[in-house]
Design a protein around this motif. Structure first.
Motif, PDB file in Angstrom:
ATOM      1  N   VAL A   1      26.794  50.475 -19.434  1.00 50.14           N
ATOM      2  CA  VAL A   1      27.060  49.034 -19.427  1.00 50.14           C
ATOM      3  C   VAL A   1      26.050  48.313 -20.316  1.00 50.14           C
ATOM      4  O   VAL A   1      26.406  47.456 -21.129  1.00 50.14           O
TER       5      VAL A   1
ATOM      6  N   LEU B   1      26.251  59.419 -11.425  1.00 50.62           N
ATOM      7  CA  LEU B   1      27.246  58.461 -11.917  1.00 50.62           C
ATOM      8  C   LEU B   1      26.719  57.026 -11.985  1.00 50.62           C
ATOM      9  O   LEU B   1      26.920  56.331 -12.978  1.00 50.62           O
ATOM     10  N   ASP B   2      26.018  56.571 -10.933  1.00 53.04           N
ATOM     11  CA  ASP B   2      25.531  55.191 -10.918  1.00 53.04           C
ATOM     12  C   ASP B   2      24.598  54.919 -12.099  1.00 53.04           C
ATOM     13  O   ASP B   2      24.738  53.921 -12.805  1.00 53.04           O
TER      14      ASP B   2
ATOM     15  N   TYR C   1      26.492  55.015 -15.435  1.00 41.40           N
ATOM     16  CA  TYR C   1      27.293  53.810 -15.631  1.00 41.40           C
ATOM     17  C   TYR C   1      26.401  52.636 -16.029  1.00 41.40           C
ATOM     18  O   TYR C   1      26.720  51.883 -16.960  1.00 41.40           O
TER      19      TYR C   1
END
Ligand SMILES: [Zn+2]
Lengths: 85, 212
Positions: free
Chosen positions: B41, B33-34, B37
């Motif tokens: 971004v 997930l990190d 993301y």
């Protein structure tokens, strides 16, 4: 022997270890003889580092909660990770 | 294509050639997930859009996960899906793919931040002038410059420089030939170099001789 513009063109690929062996050897031969390109290589290393470390943010909590809902079965009716017989 | 994926979901082990059931998708998603993301971004340059992109990506990935054969490739698989969803979202918003004029290309290719710093010499008393220049930039400054890079050239830069994909992997994720990827990566770097210099001038981080 490659010239400075060609060496500069290969520089980031060299740092990424993305150059073929022959191209790497030509590049390193150039570096042995060229102080200017050694300087730019060092600069490229720092520039890449600056780019790579920028904007490292963690996932906002509201998004994490939305994702957990989705993973917990809120998204589809079945759990696709588990085979059903 | 969707139908195939749905079939796979209904009969995940119908062909019987999967030896292990593998990890649950939820575990994979949490672990990635990190990184995902961060990619979203930087790709969108917009947090709200990035959040939607992450969510849509995971929804699509969840459906396709039973069809993933090689779990060691799960990161590039997720990034590929994110890239495709991002493209679809752009199309849905009616945005045409970004293009660049040939003149711009030549201008960028000529630009060297290293040489420009040596010539303009914004820190006459420094013996680390190139490093001093980079030290001027706070994280949000770099992010701002990044956001100005044409998305076509930004995506390879993000994948290779920030997320550590090889050029071959980045080419596969973006679905372009390796040669195209390499030239876009080069253009992205040049736009980054020029972007940093222009940003520094515009925001008064450096002053050079002839500037008023
Ligand atoms: Zn040289």
């Amino acid at each position: 022997m490659i010239d400075c513009p060609e060496a500069v063109r290969r520089m980031w690929a060299y740092l990424d270890h993305a150059l073929a062996r022959g191209a790497t050897e030509e590049f390193e031969t150039h570096l042995d003889a060229c102080q200017r390109c050694c300087g730019e290589l060092e600069f490229s290393r720092h520039l890449k580092e600056l780019a790579a470390t920028s904007g490292a943010e963690s996932v906002p909590d509201p998004l994490r909660r939305r994702i957990e809902m989705l993973l917990g079965g809120g998204g589809t009716g079945t759990d696709p990770g588990t085979p059903h017989d | 294509m969707i139908a195939t994926v749905m079939d796979a979901q209904n009969q995940p082990d119908a062909d019987g050639d999967v030896d292990e059931p593998g990890r649950a998708f939820a575990d994979v998603a949490r672990e990635q997930l990190d990184g995902l993301y961060g990619y979203c971004v930087r790709l969108t340059s917009d947090r709200t859009q990035a959040e939607d992109l992450v969510q849509d990506t995971l929804l699509r990935a969840m459906r396709a996960y039973p069809g993933l054969r090689d779990e060691t490739k799960v990161k590039s698989w997720l990034f590929t899906i994110a890239t495709n969803v991002w493209r679809d979202l752009g199309r849905a918003r009616g945005r045409t793919p970004a293009t660049v004029s040939l003149d711009d290309a030549v201008r960028e290719d000529d630009f060297s931040l290293f040489a420009t710093l040596a010539i303009e010499d914004p820190f006459p008393y420094s013996d680390e002038l190139h490093l001093d220049f980079l030290r001027l930039f706070r994280d949000e400054d770099v992010q701002h410059v990044f956001a100005q890079i044409n998305p076509v050239f930004r995506a390879p830069l993000i994948l290779a420089t920030i997320h550590g994909f090889s050029c071959k992997e980045a080419a596969a994720i973006l679905d372009v030939p390796l040669g195209t990827l390499l030239s876009r990566l080069h253009r992205g770097r040049k736009q980054l170099e020029r972007g940093l210099w222009d940003y520094a001038l515009r925001n008064g981080l450096v002053k050079v001789g002839d500037e008023p």
